[in-house]
Design an enzyme around this catalytic site. Structure first.
Site, PDB file in Angstrom:
ATOM      1  N   PHE A 109      18.625 -14.408  97.426  1.00 55.01           N
ATOM      2  CA  PHE A 109      17.945 -13.576  98.426  1.00 55.01           C
ATOM      3  C   PHE A 109      16.452 -13.655  98.180  1.00 55.01           C
ATOM      4  O   PHE A 109      15.988 -13.408  97.058  1.00 55.01           O
ATOM      5  CB  PHE A 109      18.411 -12.118  98.342  1.00 55.01           C
ATOM      6  CG  PHE A 109      17.818 -11.258  99.428  1.00 55.01           C
ATOM      7  CD1 PHE A 109      18.410 -11.195 100.682  1.00 55.01           C
ATOM      8  CD2 PHE A 109      16.657 -10.533  99.209  1.00 55.01           C
ATOM      9  CE1 PHE A 109      17.853 -10.424 101.703  1.00 55.01           C
ATOM     10  CE2 PHE A 109      16.094  -9.759 100.211  1.00 55.01           C
ATOM     11  CZ  PHE A 109      16.700  -9.702 101.461  1.00 55.01           C
ATOM     12  N   LYS A 155       8.081  -5.441  94.627  1.00 53.29           N
ATOM     13  CA  LYS A 155       8.898  -4.308  94.203  1.00 53.29           C
ATOM     14  C   LYS A 155       8.194  -3.474  93.129  1.00 53.29           C
ATOM     15  O   LYS A 155       7.300  -2.704  93.432  1.00 53.29           O
ATOM     16  CB  LYS A 155      10.285  -4.786  93.760  1.00 53.29           C
ATOM     17  CG  LYS A 155      11.185  -5.216  94.932  1.00 53.29           C
ATOM     18  CD  LYS A 155      12.609  -5.430  94.489  1.00 53.29           C
ATOM     19  CE  LYS A 155      13.518  -5.859  95.624  1.00 53.29           C
ATOM     20  NZ  LYS A 155      13.846  -4.784  96.571  1.00 53.29           N
ATOM     21  N   ASP A 165      11.385 -16.639  92.087  1.00 50.76           N
ATOM     22  CA  ASP A 165      11.336 -15.389  92.843  1.00 50.76           C
ATOM     23  C   ASP A 165      11.601 -14.255  91.863  1.00 50.76           C
ATOM     24  O   ASP A 165      12.738 -13.966  91.509  1.00 50.76           O
ATOM     25  CB  ASP A 165      12.384 -15.416  93.959  1.00 50.76           C
ATOM     26  CG  ASP A 165      12.470 -14.094  94.712  1.00 50.76           C
ATOM     27  OD1 ASP A 165      11.861 -13.104  94.281  1.00 50.76           O
ATOM     28  OD2 ASP A 165      13.185 -14.045  95.738  1.00 50.76           O
TER      29      ASP A 165
END
Length: 404
Positions: free
Chosen positions: A140, A254, A225
């Site tokens: 993702f 995040k 990532d």
């Protein structure tokens, strides 16, 4: 004065696009690792805004940074630079492999920049034929059309028309399959150093090193990532620092802002040079408010006490979850690293992770899922031990009800 309307969960159905299905309760206040809803019900927060609230809710250092910067300067655009952005970029480059930083507003934007940079780098150095991007099934990387296509989950990318091309996928931890797909046309490999949404899957050490070697062999860039794994989540500032492998480009978000929207792409000076003025940009990326908050988060997280504390909390979570499982036998595996943990359900409860999430909320603890059969825990990195034990006691009550 602002005229504050009275709103309920029903208001969501009346005014919001229905791409989300949020819980029935509405949180209105948070402090540390506790949250309260409109009715005053208290919850222990093991979700952390999906691995975002790394210092919990309303941490004093963040509140102070936001307040101070809010009284100075909010927005300039990138026609000008600003001091908080420069300070944060300097701290990030000092603490990592990177020489250069590009600021965005989210993990998807940071990954989008990383992918565009890789394609531009390959075009400039090798020509238009070198455009293949390889990523991993169940990965993702965001919700833009480019990043959702690179992410290996068709449920998120199908149904929107023709996708960006020259993107292929193999299974995570399958080095042979990756090697069979690579060639001199390979521009970049994008991977999570620990798959989050795909089920909290750790990479084999040989796999990660093999990926790096294949990138070197075929002159391809390795993009990590670290949107979910970065900024202390696994017990080091970034997960790559525990793997013995250094990427060429790294995406961060995040926990980077601790709850304030910000993303960053980190890379070397040589690679960064291929994003010349005008090739990419962001209106809000690197704004003073976001960077001031992120700098405050950095100063708290990037310390030996906090990073070592993540490992200690990991063990407490895993030990207590194992004890719960010894009683009820609902998990076949408890895995993950630091405070990115997953409990995979047994075959009896296959596909019922959301039932556990809902049952946990009813008992006053907020958890997440990572696919249909994995319960995910991504709490604050500094969550007190008593909050861990209290939250897991509440979680156990939910498990007991579902296990019968």
């Amino acid at each position: 004065m602002t005229n504050k309307l009275s709103v309920t969960r029903a208001t969501f159905d009346d005014v919001m696009v229905p791409n989300y299905n949020p819980a029935q309760m509405i949180p209105v206040k948070g402090e540390g690792s506790r949250v309260w809803d409109q009715a005053g019900t208290e919850y222990v927060d093991f979700a952390g805004g999906i691995a975002v609230n790394c210092l919990g809710h309303c941490h004093p250092a963040m509140v102070q940074a936001l307040t101070e910067q809010g009284n100075k300067l909010w927005h300039l655009s990138n026609v000008f630079t600003n001091e908080p952005a420069l300070r944060l970029a300097q701290k990030l480059t000092d603490a990592t492999f990177a020489d250069r930083v590009y600021f965005a507003n989210s993990g998807a934007e940071a990954n989008e920049a990383a992918l565009k940079l890789a394609r531009r780098w390959a075009l400039d150095k090798f020509g238009p034929e070198k455009d293949q991007i390889i990523a991993f099934n169940k990965g993702f990387h965001g919700r833009t059309f480019f990043t959702v296509t690179v992410g290996g989950q068709a449920a998120y990318s199908d149904g929107f028309g023709p996708k960006p091309g020259a993107i292929e996928h193999v299974d995570y931890n399958n080095l042979a399959a990756l090697e069979a797909l690579m060639s001199d046309k390979t521009c970049a490999i994008m991977m999570e150093p620990l798959q989050g949404e795909g089920g909290v899957i750790s990479p084999d050490a040989e796999f990660v090193k093999g990926v790096r070697e294949l990138c070197d062999k075929y002159n391809a860039l390795l993009i990590f990532d670290e949107v979910q794994t970065g900024f202390g989540r696994t017990g080091s500032l970034y997960a790559y620092q525990q793997l013995g492998v250094t990427p060429d480009i790294l995406a961060s978000a995040k926990s980077l802002g601790g709850g304030f929207p910000i993303g960053a792409m980190l890379t070397t000076a040589e690679i960064a040079a291929h994003l010349k003025p005008g090739t990419h940009g962001s209106t809000y990326g690197g704004n003073p408010l976001a960077c001031a908050v992120a700098e405050a988060v950095f100063d708290v997280v990037n310390t030996d006490d906090v990073l070592a504390g993540v490992k200690q909390r990991e063990q407490l979570f895993k030990t207590t979850l194992q004890q719960i499982n010894e009683k009820y036998g609902v998990f076949q595996d408890i895995r993950g690293q630091g405070l990115l943990l997953g409990a995979e359900l047994t075959e009896k409860f296959d596909g019922k992770a959301r039932d556990f999430l809902n049952a946990a909320a009813a008992e006053g603890v907020m958890v997440l899922v990572a696919g249909p059969s994995v319960i995910r825990f991504t709490p604050s990195l500094i969550i007190p031990e008593q909050d861990i034990l209290e939250g897991l006691a509440r979680f156990e009550r939910a498990v007991a009800k579902l296990a019968g």
